[in-house]
Write a protein that holds these residues in place. Structure first.
Motif, mmCIF file in Angstrom:
data_model
loop_
_atom_site.group_PDB
_atom_site.id
_atom_site.type_symbol
_atom_site.label_atom_id
_atom_site.label_comp_id
_atom_site.label_asym_id
_atom_site.label_seq_id
_atom_site.Cartn_x
_atom_site.Cartn_y
_atom_site.Cartn_z
ATOM 1 N N ARG A 15 0.833 -1.211 0.000
ATOM 2 C CA ARG A 15 0.000 0.000 0.000
ATOM 3 C C ARG A 15 0.865 1.258 0.000
ATOM 4 O O ARG A 15 1.822 1.376 0.729
ATOM 5 C CB ARG A 15 -0.912 0.039 1.239
ATOM 6 C CG ARG A 15 -1.950 1.154 1.159
ATOM 7 C CD ARG A 15 -2.249 1.750 2.525
ATOM 8 N NE ARG A 15 -1.058 2.231 3.177
ATOM 9 C CZ ARG A 15 -0.486 3.426 2.906
ATOM 10 N NH1 ARG A 15 -1.011 4.244 2.024
ATOM 11 N NH2 ARG A 15 0.621 3.782 3.531
ATOM 12 N N SER A 17 0.370 5.700 -1.185
ATOM 13 C CA SER A 17 -0.573 6.670 -1.727
ATOM 14 C C SER A 17 -0.344 6.866 -3.220
ATOM 15 O O SER A 17 0.780 7.099 -3.653
ATOM 16 C CB SER A 17 -0.430 8.003 -0.994
ATOM 17 O OG SER A 17 -0.858 7.846 0.340
ATOM 18 N N ARG A 19 -1.276 9.081 -6.554
ATOM 19 C CA ARG A 19 -1.720 10.464 -6.827
ATOM 20 C C ARG A 19 -2.107 10.713 -8.285
ATOM 21 O O ARG A 19 -2.438 11.834 -8.643
ATOM 22 C CB ARG A 19 -0.648 11.465 -6.359
ATOM 23 C CG ARG A 19 -0.474 11.456 -4.854
ATOM 24 C CD ARG A 19 0.490 12.497 -4.342
ATOM 25 N NE ARG A 19 0.507 12.521 -2.883
ATOM 26 C CZ ARG A 19 1.190 11.675 -2.109
ATOM 27 N NH1 ARG A 19 1.937 10.728 -2.656
ATOM 28 N NH2 ARG A 19 1.121 11.767 -0.796
ATOM 29 N N ASN A 117 -3.654 17.282 -6.674
ATOM 30 C CA ASN A 117 -4.482 17.418 -5.471
ATOM 31 C C ASN A 117 -5.738 18.227 -5.763
ATOM 32 O O ASN A 117 -6.834 17.870 -5.340
ATOM 33 C CB ASN A 117 -3.679 18.065 -4.335
ATOM 34 C CG ASN A 117 -3.028 17.029 -3.418
ATOM 35 O OD1 ASN A 117 -3.638 16.554 -2.473
ATOM 36 N ND2 ASN A 117 -1.792 16.656 -3.717
ATOM 37 N N PRO A 163 -5.655 8.547 0.950
ATOM 38 C CA PRO A 163 -6.505 9.334 1.841
ATOM 39 C C PRO A 163 -6.023 10.768 1.694
ATOM 40 O O PRO A 163 -4.809 11.005 1.698
ATOM 41 C CB PRO A 163 -6.160 8.780 3.240
ATOM 42 C CG PRO A 163 -4.745 8.278 3.123
ATOM 43 C CD PRO A 163 -4.489 7.967 1.667
ATOM 44 N N ILE A 165 -6.665 15.067 2.641
ATOM 45 C CA ILE A 165 -7.397 16.222 3.186
ATOM 46 C C ILE A 165 -7.934 17.066 2.049
ATOM 47 O O ILE A 165 -9.024 17.644 2.150
ATOM 48 C CB ILE A 165 -6.451 17.051 4.076
ATOM 49 C CG1 ILE A 165 -6.145 16.240 5.333
ATOM 50 C CG2 ILE A 165 -7.064 18.410 4.418
ATOM 51 C CD1 ILE A 165 -5.669 17.006 6.488
ATOM 52 N N THR A 166 -7.179 17.142 0.950
ATOM 53 C CA THR A 166 -7.645 17.984 -0.159
ATOM 54 C C THR A 166 -9.008 17.504 -0.681
ATOM 55 O O THR A 166 -9.778 18.298 -1.214
ATOM 56 C CB THR A 166 -6.617 18.033 -1.302
ATOM 57 O OG1 THR A 166 -6.227 16.701 -1.640
ATOM 58 C CG2 THR A 166 -5.391 18.833 -0.907
ATOM 59 N N SER A 206 7.397 6.632 0.335
ATOM 60 C CA SER A 206 7.669 7.512 1.475
ATOM 61 C C SER A 206 8.470 6.767 2.535
ATOM 62 O O SER A 206 8.261 5.577 2.762
ATOM 63 C CB SER A 206 6.353 8.024 2.050
ATOM 64 O OG SER A 206 5.544 6.916 2.362
ATOM 65 N N ARG A 208 10.065 5.801 6.284
ATOM 66 C CA ARG A 208 9.550 5.614 7.641
ATOM 67 C C ARG A 208 10.715 5.759 8.618
ATOM 68 O O ARG A 208 11.839 5.362 8.313
ATOM 69 C CB ARG A 208 8.912 4.232 7.809
ATOM 70 C CG ARG A 208 7.623 4.041 7.005
ATOM 71 C CD ARG A 208 6.512 4.999 7.440
ATOM 72 N NE ARG A 208 5.228 4.696 6.817
ATOM 73 C CZ ARG A 208 4.786 5.223 5.688
ATOM 74 N NH1 ARG A 208 5.523 6.098 5.022
ATOM 75 N NH2 ARG A 208 3.594 4.905 5.206
HETATM 76 C C1 LIG Z 1 -5.253 11.968 7.068
HETATM 77 C C2 LIG Z 1 -4.366 12.018 5.834
HETATM 78 C C3 LIG Z 1 -4.447 13.106 4.986
HETATM 79 C C4 LIG Z 1 -3.652 13.175 3.836
HETATM 80 N N1 LIG Z 1 -3.822 14.219 2.980
HETATM 81 C C5 LIG Z 1 -3.128 14.242 1.819
HETATM 82 C C6 LIG Z 1 -3.365 15.272 0.873
HETATM 83 O O1 LIG Z 1 -4.209 16.155 1.061
HETATM 84 N N2 LIG Z 1 -2.657 15.248 -0.280
HETATM 85 C C7 LIG Z 1 -1.726 14.267 -0.553
HETATM 86 O O2 LIG Z 1 -1.128 14.308 -1.635
HETATM 87 N N3 LIG Z 1 -1.483 13.277 0.337
HETATM 88 C C8 LIG Z 1 -2.176 13.218 1.497
HETATM 89 N N4 LIG Z 1 -1.994 12.184 2.386
HETATM 90 C C9 LIG Z 1 -1.065 11.107 2.053
HETATM 91 C C10 LIG Z 1 0.204 11.196 2.889
HETATM 92 O O3 LIG Z 1 1.043 12.185 2.356
HETATM 93 C C11 LIG Z 1 0.879 9.809 2.871
HETATM 94 O O4 LIG Z 1 0.023 8.870 3.497
HETATM 95 C C12 LIG Z 1 2.217 9.802 3.586
HETATM 96 O O5 LIG Z 1 3.147 10.635 2.942
HETATM 97 C C13 LIG Z 1 2.777 8.378 3.643
HETATM 98 O O6 LIG Z 1 2.924 7.886 2.336
HETATM 99 P P1 LIG Z 1 2.209 6.551 1.828
HETATM 100 O O7 LIG Z 1 0.733 6.706 2.059
HETATM 101 O O8 LIG Z 1 2.549 6.479 0.369
HETATM 102 O O9 LIG Z 1 2.774 5.418 2.622
HETATM 103 C C14 LIG Z 1 -2.746 12.119 3.546
HETATM 104 C C15 LIG Z 1 -2.676 11.020 4.417
HETATM 105 C C16 LIG Z 1 -3.488 10.958 5.532
HETATM 106 C C17 LIG Z 1 -3.422 9.733 6.429
#
Ligand SMILES: Cc1cc2nc3c(=O)[nH]c(=O)nc-3n(C[C@H](O)[C@H](O)[C@H](O)COP(=O)(O)O)c2cc1C
Length: 219
Positions: A15, A17, A19, A117, A163, A165-166, A206, A208
């Motif tokens: 898993r 994120s 984009r 975003n 996930p 916030i945007t 990302s 850790r």
């Molecule tokens: C509550 C929450 C809000 C987040 N909001 C954004 C966001 O608005 N835009 C974005 O590009 N990533 C967002 N992220 C993704 C984080 O940047 C990402 O989870 C973090 O850098 C770890 O990377 P990974 O998810 O690839 O492991 C968000 C993650 C979480 C849990």
């Protein structure tokens, strides 16, 4: 329905994120399977505080247009969970590392970060997770767990997520298009779809922190 079988640790490692998404629609049966799996998430006293709204098709297009108008008017985003007044030093340090690490992994593709975003990552489906406003922060804890369950279950169906916030920047647009009742707080949005593997922004892995930085063992 095609599924990708992996163990839990493999799924946790897989898993990340996403984009940038392909326009391909997510099959309803896959969405249902993911939501059924996520329902197994623990919650305080089995209260299951999550209420879920899914935006796809024309509804999601209207939400995207609504957001574009807000961005064009430079409307201040008002997510319903406020940003922290202050970040801890440790959190700030990790946050500041995000951009340089993205440049390392994705090169020039990072320049799309803001636009992706603002355009909801071109995703074909967003899962909005809400909870009743009378509930406490424990329910937000449950919703965090629910979100991770959902994102891990998605992997088994070849789906990618983020996930963000945007995605909840403009609650009034979401309330209008998804008919979300006033007694619900919109906690988070999770974009779900098929990753655009050609877009290098999705190459970001990302970092850790080392365990010794965050875990305090005593024996
Ligand atoms: C509550 C929450 C809000 C987040 N909001 C954004 C966001 O608005 N835009 C974005 O590009 N990533 C967002 N992220 C993704 C984080 O940047 C990402 O989870 C973090 O850098 C770890 O990377 P990974 O998810 O690839 O492991 C968000 C993650 C979480 C849990």
């Amino acid at each position: 329905m095609e599924v990708f079988i992996m163990n839990v640790i493999q799924a946790l490692n897989a898993r990340h994120s996403t984009r940038a998404f392909l326009p391909n629609q997510v099959e309803n049966e896959k969405l249902t399977a993911v939501l059924e799996a996520a329902a197994r998430t623990p919650s305080w006293a089995n209260s299951q505080p999550w209420e879920v709204f899914i935006a796809t098709g024309d509804t999601l297009d209207r939400i995207k247009s609504g957001y574009q108008e807000k961005y064009a008017d430079k409307t201040t985003p008002t997510p319903e969970t406020p940003r922290p007044v202050e970040w801890s030093e440790a959190a700030k340090k990790r946050q500041q590392q995000l951009h340089p690490d993205m440049v390392r992994d994705c090169g020039d593709a990072v320049e799309q970060f803001g636009l992706l975003n603002r355009t909801m990552f071109n995703v074909p489906a967003v899962i909005y997770i809400c909870m009743n406003k009378v509930l406490s922060q424990w329910s937000l804890y449950d919703i965090g767990a629910y979100s991770q369950s959902l994102m891990l279950a998605a992997i088994e169906h070849g789906l990618s997520t983020i996930p963000a916030i945007t995605l909840v920047h403009y609650p009034d647009v979401l309330r209008r298009e998804l008919k979300i009742a006033d007694n619900l707080k919109i906690a988070i949005g999770i974009a779900i779809g098929y990753a655009d593997k050609e877009n290098k922004i999705n190459d970001f892995v990302s970092a850790r922190s080392h365990l010794s930085e965050i875990v305090h063992f005593f024996d």
